[in-house]
Design a protein around this motif. Structure first.
Motif, PDB file in Angstrom:
ATOM      1  N   ILE A  12      71.097  36.023   7.100  1.00  0.00           N
ATOM      2  CA  ILE A  12      70.958  34.675   7.650  1.00  0.00           C
ATOM      3  C   ILE A  12      69.660  34.041   7.167  1.00  0.00           C
ATOM      4  CG2 ILE A  12      70.580  33.353   9.775  1.00  0.00           C
ATOM      5  CD1 ILE A  12      72.371  35.359  11.215  1.00  0.00           C
ATOM      6  N   HIS A  13      69.773  32.814   6.699  1.00  0.00           N
ATOM      7  CA  HIS A  13      68.605  31.997   6.415  1.00  0.00           C
ATOM      8  C   HIS A  13      68.419  31.085   7.619  1.00  0.00           C
ATOM      9  CE1 HIS A  13      68.279  33.296   2.244  1.00  0.00           C
ATOM     10  NE2 HIS A  13      69.597  33.189   2.162  1.00  0.00           N
ATOM     11  N   ALA A  14      67.324  31.276   8.343  1.00  0.00           N
ATOM     12  CA  ALA A  14      67.110  30.534   9.580  1.00  0.00           C
ATOM     13  C   ALA A  14      67.207  29.033   9.341  1.00  0.00           C
ATOM     14  CB  ALA A  14      65.739  30.873  10.164  1.00  0.00           C
ATOM     15  N   TYR A  15      67.763  28.331  10.312  1.00  0.00           N
ATOM     16  CA  TYR A  15      67.918  26.885  10.210  1.00  0.00           C
ATOM     17  C   TYR A  15      66.559  26.218  10.057  1.00  0.00           C
ATOM     18  CZ  TYR A  15      69.246  22.097  11.323  1.00  0.00           C
ATOM     19  OH  TYR A  15      69.433  20.743  11.277  1.00  0.00           O
ATOM     20  N   THR A  16      66.459  25.287   9.119  1.00  0.00           N
ATOM     21  CA  THR A  16      65.212  24.570   8.874  1.00  0.00           C
ATOM     22  C   THR A  16      65.329  23.165   9.423  1.00  0.00           C
ATOM     23  OG1 THR A  16      64.863  25.820   6.825  1.00  0.00           O
ATOM     24  CG2 THR A  16      63.579  23.806   7.122  1.00  0.00           C
ATOM     25  N   PRO A  17      64.554  22.818  10.459  1.00  0.00           N
ATOM     26  CA  PRO A  17      64.637  21.471  11.026  1.00  0.00           C
ATOM     27  C   PRO A  17      63.954  20.450  10.146  1.00  0.00           C
ATOM     28  CG  PRO A  17      62.934  22.735  12.125  1.00  0.00           C
ATOM     29  CD  PRO A  17      63.618  23.683  11.176  1.00  0.00           C
ATOM     30  N   GLY A  86      72.928  22.133  23.676  1.00  0.00           N
ATOM     31  CA  GLY A  86      73.279  21.428  22.456  1.00  0.00           C
ATOM     32  C   GLY A  86      74.645  21.893  21.986  1.00  0.00           C
ATOM     33  N   SER A  87      75.248  21.143  21.079  1.00  0.00           N
ATOM     34  CA  SER A  87      76.529  21.615  20.550  1.00  0.00           C
ATOM     35  C   SER A  87      76.326  22.834  19.660  1.00  0.00           C
ATOM     36  CB  SER A  87      77.261  20.499  19.784  1.00  0.00           C
ATOM     37  OG  SER A  87      76.458  19.974  18.749  1.00  0.00           O
ATOM     38  N   ASP A  88      75.085  23.072  19.194  1.00  0.00           N
ATOM     39  CA  ASP A  88      74.812  24.260  18.377  1.00  0.00           C
ATOM     40  C   ASP A  88      75.217  25.542  19.093  1.00  0.00           C
ATOM     41  OD1 ASP A  88      73.769  22.581  16.517  1.00  0.00           O
ATOM     42  OD2 ASP A  88      71.729  23.359  16.587  1.00  0.00           O
ATOM     43  N   GLU A  89      74.890  25.647  20.387  1.00  0.00           N
ATOM     44  CA  GLU A  89      75.262  26.851  21.127  1.00  0.00           C
ATOM     45  C   GLU A  89      76.776  27.032  21.108  1.00  0.00           C
ATOM     46  OE1 GLU A  89      74.849  29.049  25.478  1.00  0.00           O
ATOM     47  OE2 GLU A  89      74.821  26.861  25.397  1.00  0.00           O
ATOM     48  N   LEU A  90      77.495  25.959  21.302  1.00  0.00           N
ATOM     49  CA  LEU A  90      78.954  26.038  21.392  1.00  0.00           C
ATOM     50  C   LEU A  90      79.581  26.366  20.044  1.00  0.00           C
ATOM     51  CD1 LEU A  90      79.307  22.952  23.729  1.00  0.00           C
ATOM     52  CD2 LEU A  90      79.465  25.365  24.381  1.00  0.00           C
ATOM     53  N   LEU A  91      79.005  25.861  18.965  1.00  0.00           N
ATOM     54  CA  LEU A  91      79.504  26.207  17.634  1.00  0.00           C
ATOM     55  C   LEU A  91      79.327  27.702  17.373  1.00  0.00           C
ATOM     56  CD1 LEU A  91      78.004  23.193  15.629  1.00  0.00           C
ATOM     57  CD2 LEU A  91      80.402  23.500  16.278  1.00  0.00           C
ATOM     58  N   ASN A  92      78.169  28.220  17.753  1.00  0.00           N
ATOM     59  CA  ASN A  92      77.929  29.656  17.587  1.00  0.00           C
ATOM     60  C   ASN A  92      78.860  30.483  18.463  1.00  0.00           C
ATOM     61  OD1 ASN A  92      75.481  30.509  15.796  1.00  0.00           O
ATOM     62  ND2 ASN A  92      74.814  28.620  16.780  1.00  0.00           N
ATOM     63  N   LEU A  93      79.091  30.022  19.685  1.00  0.00           N
ATOM     64  CA  LEU A  93      79.976  30.750  20.592  1.00  0.00           C
ATOM     65  C   LEU A  93      81.419  30.743  20.091  1.00  0.00           C
ATOM     66  CD1 LEU A  93      78.677  29.629  24.101  1.00  0.00           C
ATOM     67  CD2 LEU A  93      78.178  31.750  22.869  1.00  0.00           C
ATOM     68  N   ALA A  94      81.828  29.655  19.470  1.00  0.00           N
ATOM     69  CA  ALA A  94      83.194  29.588  18.931  1.00  0.00           C
ATOM     70  C   ALA A  94      83.406  30.672  17.876  1.00  0.00           C
ATOM     71  CB  ALA A  94      83.467  28.207  18.350  1.00  0.00           C
ATOM     72  N   ALA A  95      82.415  30.833  16.994  1.00  0.00           N
ATOM     73  CA  ALA A  95      82.520  31.893  15.982  1.00  0.00           C
ATOM     74  C   ALA A  95      82.463  33.264  16.630  1.00  0.00           C
ATOM     75  CB  ALA A  95      81.410  31.736  14.954  1.00  0.00           C
ATOM     76  N   GLN A  96      81.530  33.431  17.551  1.00  0.00           N
ATOM     77  CA  GLN A  96      81.360  34.739  18.206  1.00  0.00           C
ATOM     78  C   GLN A  96      82.582  35.132  19.024  1.00  0.00           C
ATOM     79  OE1 GLN A  96      77.914  34.852  20.741  1.00  0.00           O
ATOM     80  NE2 GLN A  96      78.474  36.807  21.669  1.00  0.00           N
ATOM     81  N   GLY A  97      83.204  34.151  19.667  1.00  0.00           N
ATOM     82  CA  GLY A  97      84.333  34.445  20.536  1.00  0.00           C
ATOM     83  C   GLY A  97      85.621  34.739  19.798  1.00  0.00           C
ATOM     84  N   PHE A  98      85.746  34.237  18.556  1.00  0.00           N
ATOM     85  CA  PHE A  98      87.042  34.345  17.879  1.00  0.00           C
ATOM     86  C   PHE A  98      86.967  34.979  16.491  1.00  0.00           C
ATOM     87  CE2 PHE A  98      87.411  31.113  21.109  1.00  0.00           C
ATOM     88  CZ  PHE A  98      88.599  31.475  21.721  1.00  0.00           C
ATOM     89  N   ALA A  99      85.783  35.371  16.058  1.00  0.00           N
ATOM     90  CA  ALA A  99      85.646  36.050  14.764  1.00  0.00           C
ATOM     91  C   ALA A  99      84.682  37.214  14.916  1.00  0.00           C
ATOM     92  CB  ALA A  99      85.148  35.086  13.692  1.00  0.00           C
ATOM     93  N   HIS A 110      78.864  21.783   1.396  1.00  0.00           N
ATOM     94  CA  HIS A 110      77.982  20.672   1.790  1.00  0.00           C
ATOM     95  C   HIS A 110      78.255  20.217   3.220  1.00  0.00           C
ATOM     96  CE1 HIS A 110      78.035  19.872  -2.756  1.00  0.00           C
ATOM     97  NE2 HIS A 110      76.861  20.413  -2.468  1.00  0.00           N
ATOM     98  N   SER A 111      78.506  21.175   4.116  1.00  0.00           N
ATOM     99  CA  SER A 111      78.646  20.819   5.526  1.00  0.00           C
ATOM    100  C   SER A 111      77.520  21.461   6.324  1.00  0.00           C
ATOM    101  CB  SER A 111      80.032  21.184   6.067  1.00  0.00           C
ATOM    102  OG  SER A 111      80.341  22.535   5.864  1.00  0.00           O
ATOM    103  N   PHE A 112      77.564  21.357   7.634  1.00  0.00           N
ATOM    104  CA  PHE A 112      76.453  21.700   8.513  1.00  0.00           C
ATOM    105  C   PHE A 112      76.003  23.148   8.325  1.00  0.00           C
ATOM    106  CE2 PHE A 112      75.057  21.869  13.239  1.00  0.00           C
ATOM    107  CZ  PHE A 112      73.744  21.569  12.888  1.00  0.00           C
ATOM    108  N   ALA A 113      74.683  23.339   8.140  1.00  0.00           N
ATOM    109  CA  ALA A 113      74.133  24.662   7.848  1.00  0.00           C
ATOM    110  C   ALA A 113      74.387  25.678   8.953  1.00  0.00           C
ATOM    111  CB  ALA A 113      72.621  24.548   7.600  1.00  0.00           C
ATOM    112  N   VAL A 114      74.586  25.231  10.180  1.00  0.00           N
ATOM    113  CA  VAL A 114      74.798  26.143  11.301  1.00  0.00           C
ATOM    114  C   VAL A 114      76.093  26.940  11.154  1.00  0.00           C
ATOM    115  CG1 VAL A 114      75.351  26.184  13.785  1.00  0.00           C
ATOM    116  CG2 VAL A 114      73.322  24.985  12.973  1.00  0.00           C
TER     117      VAL A 114
END
Length: 365
Positions: A12-17, A86-99, A110-114
């Motif tokens: 993982i390359h940490a998200y850069t704000p 934030g929606s970031d938590e939910l995006l991560n949970l979606a991956a964690q819950g189903f993959a 070229h889509s969202f780095a998260v």
């Protein structure tokens, strides 16, 4: 001997704000994080101030008042809504819950780095589908689906390009996916679109078992500091996210401010109108510099991706804008070395950014 992390975590390359200061430490006007230049609804600010007296108490763990307010505004079922940090938590949970390990999480180039981070943190394999003109390509996404695909992320409008696909294309994407693949529609910038086309995701999520829609209060609502997001989908999807989300994940102040912000739709409309007006003016100015190699990628969000394909390079413009007092976003690690993502700011700020770019191109102000 020492504890060893999972190998996929090290990938993982940490998200850069987005930056807010120059290299010499000077504070810059922040046009690098897609924040609302109009600030926050006065009603939400009042709610934030009032919430201070509850600082010693835990928030409602189920965010019931907030879910009720969201449901009433959008015509949804409150029981099919979950709130997150934030929606970031939910995006991560979606991956964690189903993959999981060796599953695939698919998204457009070229889509969202998260999305890449969300895949890797649960041991899944991130897979990029080809895009077309910096826009999600439904056919390419469907062609990239394999037996191991478990989650597909689609940002619409997309970050960092600002591009958007029509409701008919979103529907076609869903129709082409296997029913056991979760389609996550990330609509962080959805409120900046014409209200007439904002309901496609909600309508799909209401009648299908494999669609999750995420939204945020960080953009048009101007509550980025409070970290509030939400998702809607079938009951079994929401149940999974509730099982693994953080307890008390949305603060007292965040919940109260978000409820107040939902009640001030006049602020939302003025923010959308301001963005549309200033974005159109900025795009026109960039288009006028086309003979110098500058172009604006068509955007439906609150930013514009400006490409530099002439003598003026993106890095030079980045540094010059910083000298002029503005932070914008350069994204070379996302394959966009020749581009800058510039948030739509106030009228004054956009005029100054435009003047700086014109000067760099040798145009008379």
């Amino acid at each position: 001997m020492r504890p060893n992390p999972k190998p996929y975590i090290l990938g993982i390359h940490a998200y850069t704000p987005g930056k807010a200061t120059a290299s010499d430490g000077r504070a810059l006007v922040k046009l690098s994080a897609n924040e609302n230049p109009l600030g926050t609804s006065p009603a939400a600010l009042t709610a934030l101030a009032d919430a201070r007296i509850e600082a010693a108490t835990y928030p409602d763990p189920d965010a019931r008042a907030l879910r009720k307010a969201i449901a009433e505004l959008h015509g949804l079922d409150a029981d099919q809504i979950v709130c997150g940090t934030g929606s970031d938590e939910l995006l991560n949970l979606a991956a964690q819950g189903f993959a999981g390990a060796d599953d695939e999480v698919l998204f457009s180039r070229h889509s969202f780095a998260v999305y890449d981070i969300a895949a890797r943190r649960c041991g899944a394999i991130p897979v990029e589908a080809d895009d077309r003109d910096l826009t999600a390509d439904v056919d390419a996404i469907l062609a990239a689906v394999s037996e191991r695909t478990k989650v597909v992320f689609l940002a619409n409008p997309n970050n960092p390009t600002g591009t958007w696909i029509a409701p008919s294309e979103v529907t076609r994407l869903h129709a082409g996916l296997p029913r056991n693949v979760l389609l996550v529609l990330d609509e962080a910038y959805g409120e900046y679109c014409d209200p007439a086309v904002q309901r496609t995701g909600f309508e799909l999520a209401a009648v299908h078992d494999n669609v999750l829609v995420t939204r945020t209060f960080s953009k048009i609502y101007g509550l980025a500091a409070e970290r509030i997001g939400w998702a809607t989908g079938a009951s079994h999807l929401i149940d999974v996210l509730n099982r693994i989300r953080g307890p008390f994940n949305v603060t007292v102040s965040g919940q109260k401010a978000a409820v107040a912000a939902l009640g001030d739709q006049a602020f939302v409309e003025s923010s959308r109108d301001h963005n549309a007006t200033e974005r159109a003016r900025f795009v026109l100015a960039i288009t006028a510099l086309g003979n110098h190699g500058l172009s604006a990628v068509p955007s439906e969000a609150n930013f514009v991706l400006v490409r530099f394909e002439g003598e003026l390079r993106a890095e030079v413009a980045l540094n010059a804008l910083a000298e002029a007092g503005y932070a914008v976003r350069h994204l070379p690690v996302d394959g966009l070395r020749d581009a800058l993502r510039i948030t739509i700011g106030t009228s004054q700020d956009m005029a100054r950014v435009t003047a700086c770019l014109r000067a760099l191109c040798g145009e008379v102000a």
